[in-house]
Design an enzyme around this catalytic site. Structure first.
Site, PDB file in Angstrom:
ATOM      1  N   ASN A  97       0.870  -1.124   0.060  1.00  0.00           N
ATOM      2  CA  ASN A  97       0.026  -0.149   0.138  1.00  0.00           C
ATOM      3  C   ASN A  97       0.920   1.260   0.003  1.00  0.00           C
ATOM      4  OD1 ASN A  97      -2.282  -1.528   0.264  1.00  0.00           O
ATOM      5  ND2 ASN A  97      -1.751  -1.829   2.572  1.00  0.00           N
ATOM      6  N   HIS A 110       6.564  -1.431   2.816  1.00  0.00           N
ATOM      7  CA  HIS A 110       6.574  -2.955   3.066  1.00  0.00           C
ATOM      8  C   HIS A 110       5.598  -3.836   2.187  1.00  0.00           C
ATOM      9  CE1 HIS A 110       3.245  -0.714   5.237  1.00  0.00           C
ATOM     10  NE2 HIS A 110       2.705  -1.870   5.134  1.00  0.00           N
TER      11      HIS A 110
END
Length: 128
Positions: A97, A110
């Site tokens: 995201n 991440h």
């Protein structure tokens, strides 16, 4: 584009050892650990050790060595977790995201590796 990295974000604290985690793998430039709120039997997070906010920031500012290490670590983590279809698994989903519209909760790049069962729709139905 300018990115402002928050050195007090939870993943930075995990990298510094200030917050415990269940580590699965570590390389020179990357770190893999279990998500504390798993969405499937396998739910790993792969993060670079460098201060990168999101994927486009990483692609722009990381060294070739960091990029290569990170991409290979994502693949190796999926294999070692037993979800890679090229190994013994039936597949997985990778999600990263970015920003408010991408619902990024931690401002440190991440990648989620999610698998271990058949997954549902990638996004919720709604307006396009």
């Amino acid at each position: 584009m300018a990115y402002e990295y928050d050195r007090q974000n939870v993943f930075a604290k995990i990298l510094r050892g200030e917050i415990p985690c269940t580590k699965r793998m570590e390389t020179e430039h990357s770190f893999v650990f279990e998500d504390i709120a798993p969405k499937a039997p396998v739910h790993l997070l792969v993060i670079p050790k460098g201060p990168y906010v999101c994927f486009d920031h990483f692609a722009e500012a990381a060294s070739d060595e960091e990029i290569s290490d990170f991409v290979r670590t994502v693949g190796r983590a999926a294999v070692e977790a037993g979800v890679a279809p090229g190994g013994v698994g039936n597949g997985y989903r990778m999600i990263s995201n970015a920003g408010p519209d991408g619902v990024q909760e931690v401002p440190h790049l991440h990648v989620h590796i999610i698998g271990g069962r058949r997954l549902g729709a990638m996004t919720a139905p709604g307006k396009n």
